[in-house]
Design an enzyme around this catalytic site. Structure first.
Site, PDB file in Angstrom:
ATOM      1  N   GLY A 204      -1.960  -2.555  -6.387  1.00 20.35           N
ATOM      2  CA  GLY A 204      -2.911  -1.700  -7.076  1.00 20.35           C
ATOM      3  C   GLY A 204      -2.567  -1.475  -8.533  1.00 20.35           C
ATOM      4  O   GLY A 204      -3.066  -0.516  -9.140  1.00 20.35           O
TER       5      GLY A 204
ATOM      6  N   MET B 169       6.139  -0.141   1.914  1.00 14.57           N
ATOM      7  CA  MET B 169       7.595  -0.232   1.861  1.00 14.57           C
ATOM      8  C   MET B 169       8.225   1.124   2.173  1.00 14.57           C
ATOM      9  O   MET B 169       7.890   2.130   1.533  1.00 14.57           O
ATOM     10  CB  MET B 169       8.050  -0.695   0.479  1.00 14.57           C
ATOM     11  CG  MET B 169       7.565  -2.074   0.095  1.00 14.57           C
ATOM     12  SD  MET B 169       8.210  -2.586  -1.537  1.00 14.57           S
ATOM     13  CE  MET B 169       7.430  -1.374  -2.600  1.00 14.57           C
TER      14      MET B 169
ATOM     15  N   CYS C  27      12.222  -1.166  -9.588  1.00 10.99           N
ATOM     16  CA  CYS C  27      11.484  -1.110  -8.323  1.00 10.99           C
ATOM     17  C   CYS C  27      10.398  -2.174  -8.293  1.00 10.99           C
ATOM     18  O   CYS C  27      10.222  -2.887  -7.301  1.00 10.99           O
ATOM     19  CB  CYS C  27      10.885   0.283  -8.129  1.00 10.99           C
ATOM     20  SG  CYS C  27      10.120   0.527  -6.504  1.00 10.99           S
TER      21      CYS C  27
ATOM     22  N   CYS D 211      10.232   8.855  -7.838  1.00  8.45           N
ATOM     23  CA  CYS D 211       9.957   9.200  -6.441  1.00  8.45           C
ATOM     24  C   CYS D 211      11.155   9.805  -5.729  1.00  8.45           C
ATOM     25  O   CYS D 211      10.998  10.687  -4.880  1.00  8.45           O
ATOM     26  CB  CYS D 211       9.441   7.983  -5.678  1.00  8.45           C
ATOM     27  SG  CYS D 211      10.613   6.600  -5.554  1.00  8.45           S
TER      28      CYS D 211
ATOM     29  N   MET E  27       0.853  -1.185   0.000  1.00  8.46           N
ATOM     30  CA  MET E  27       0.000   0.000   0.000  1.00  8.46           C
ATOM     31  C   MET E  27       0.890   1.237   0.000  1.00  8.46           C
ATOM     32  O   MET E  27       1.601   1.506   0.959  1.00  8.46           O
ATOM     33  CB  MET E  27      -0.926   0.002   1.202  1.00  8.46           C
ATOM     34  CG  MET E  27      -1.884  -1.191   1.238  1.00  8.46           C
ATOM     35  SD  MET E  27      -3.005  -1.148   2.637  1.00  8.46           S
ATOM     36  CE  MET E  27      -4.060   0.223   2.173  1.00  8.46           C
ATOM     37  N   SER E  28       0.846   1.980  -1.100  1.00  9.71           N
ATOM     38  CA  SER E  28       1.710   3.143  -1.261  1.00  9.71           C
ATOM     39  C   SER E  28       1.170   4.374  -0.553  1.00  9.71           C
ATOM     40  O   SER E  28       1.869   5.371  -0.428  1.00  9.71           O
ATOM     41  CB  SER E  28       1.861   3.463  -2.747  1.00  9.71           C
ATOM     42  OG  SER E  28       0.601   3.850  -3.280  1.00  9.71           O
ATOM     43  N   GLY E  29      -0.088   4.312  -0.123  1.00  6.58           N
ATOM     44  CA  GLY E  29      -0.741   5.491   0.409  1.00  6.58           C
ATOM     45  C   GLY E  29      -1.638   6.155  -0.608  1.00  6.58           C
ATOM     46  O   GLY E  29      -2.364   7.095  -0.306  1.00  6.58           O
TER      47      GLY E  29
ATOM     48  N   ASP F 295      -5.177   3.818  -5.451  1.00  2.00           N
ATOM     49  CA  ASP F 295      -5.270   2.529  -6.139  1.00  2.00           C
ATOM     50  C   ASP F 295      -5.081   1.353  -5.181  1.00  2.00           C
ATOM     51  O   ASP F 295      -5.911   0.433  -5.133  1.00  2.00           O
ATOM     52  CB  ASP F 295      -4.247   2.454  -7.271  1.00  2.00           C
ATOM     53  CG  ASP F 295      -4.544   3.434  -8.390  1.00  2.00           C
ATOM     54  OD1 ASP F 295      -5.732   3.751  -8.593  1.00  2.00           O
ATOM     55  OD2 ASP F 295      -3.600   3.893  -9.050  1.00  2.00           O
TER      56      ASP F 295
END
Length: 355
Positions: A119, A26, A95, A193, A1-3, A6
């Protein structure tokens, strides 16, 4: 979950399907990786908090996994080295390959979980005739991310779920809003990022100052297709194949960067026709079915993430190399980029463009 929205909606959908779900985020790097005053467009502390907030609302546990060392070794350092070697890499592919896939799959095995779910906008299906898993394009063609997942293996696909593959982005945002997610209207990240300002040169010089001083940023000659010197470049790492602006040469016909001769520290330029190619050589090739043996087959290929697929014949060679023979000449991708082959909506595999 990236925040982001999605992966949050993917979690919601999995719970609705009856899965027992644990959210994981992560931790990829600390702020010292970024120039002073800049914040990452993803993977920040705020992103972690957004992921935690969604998990609290859904009543599931959340963990943050420290992948900083792996991210540096598998993504950041290879990105810098690739640029210094005259290539134009896509760090998002590494990544996905080494962290979101290999790294999380390793944690999945350690924890005894059945699947890693993301997602990503892709789909998977099991082909009964061949007995293999397939990676398929997403239903939303504008959001399809199959290009960056060509490194998936049969074992990966057997233990992965992609809940958003059949949805459109507008449906995902609607589900997030209906469930009062804090990130329902959160903007998507468009930048690398760890380089939020897009200044790759400055980042590489900060991150690898000794290597950058020795190579990649030393001035040298600009040479045209006739071999004539046309000016001076400011370091090969500042340019990419296909670039037109910023070369600094007055010419009746626009000139484009067509290559880099790292050994001679020369930047090669020519009119646009000099960018066209009918063959592209690949290294580090992966075939998703696992059936890698030298052979030729017809396919459509994407030469970049946004490009529409074009017809080609792919010749698999020894040593995980391939030769892509295009039906019609195309603007060739820069070394370090990826070329991905498809059979209709199914990803066959892909590889990295060789110099």
């Amino acid at each position: 979950m990236s925040g982001g929205v999605d992966s949050s909606v993917a979690t919601l959908l999995l719970l609705g399907q009856g899965f027992q779900v644990t959210g994981v985020t992560m931790k990829l790097f600390d702020n010292q990786l970024l120039p002073e005053g800049q914040e990452s467009t993803c993977c920040s502390l705020d992103d972690v908090e957004d992921a935690k907030a969604v998990c609290r609302r859904l009543g599931i546990p959340h963990f943050t996994l420290n992948f900083k060392e792996k991210f540096g070794a598998c993504v950041v350092d290879p990105f810098c080295e690739s640029y210094l070697n005259g290539e134009t890499p896509n760090p998002c592919i590494n990544c996905n390959r080494y962290l979101k896939l290999a790294g999380l799959q390793q944690r999945r095995r350690e924890l005894g979980a059945a699947y890693v779910a993301t997602g990503h906008y892709v789909q998977r299906a099991f082909d009964e005739q061949t007995g293999t898993w397939q990676l398929l394009r997403a239903a939303d063609a504008a959001k399809d991310q199959s290009y960056v997942l060509y490194h998936l293996t049969q074992d990966d696909l057997a233990h992965m779920l992609f809940p958003l593959g059949g949805l459109e982005k507008r449906q995902v945002r609607q589900l997030a809003a209906e469930n009062d997610f804090v990130n329902a209207e959160k903007a998507e990240s468009q930048d690398i990022c760890f380089i939020p300002d897009g200044d790759y040169s400055r980042f590489i010089q900060r991150h690898m100052p000794d290597a950058a001083r020795q190579r990649g940023f030393a001035p040298g000659p600009i040479v045209d297709e006739t071999g004539a010197a046309r000016g001076q470049h400011n370091g090969l790492a500042r340019y990419t194949v296909g670039q037109r602006k910023g070369i600094g040469i007055a010419n009746p016909v626009p000139l484009y960067v067509t290559g880099k001769d790292v050994a001679r520290n020369q930047l090669l330029v020519a009119p646009r026709d000099g960018l066209l190619a009918q063959e592209v050589r690949l290294r580090d090739v992966n075939v998703i079915s696992g059936d890698y043996c030298p052979r030729a087959f017809g396919a459509t290929v994407k030469l970049s993430y946004r490009q529409q697929p074009v017809a080609a014949v792919v010749q698999l060679l020894d040593n995980r190399e391939a030769l892509v023979c295009l039906e019609n000449p195309q603007v060739r991708p820069a070394p370090g980029q990826a070329v991905v082959a498809y059979n209709r909506d199914a990803v066959i595999g892909g590889g990295t463009v060789s110099a």
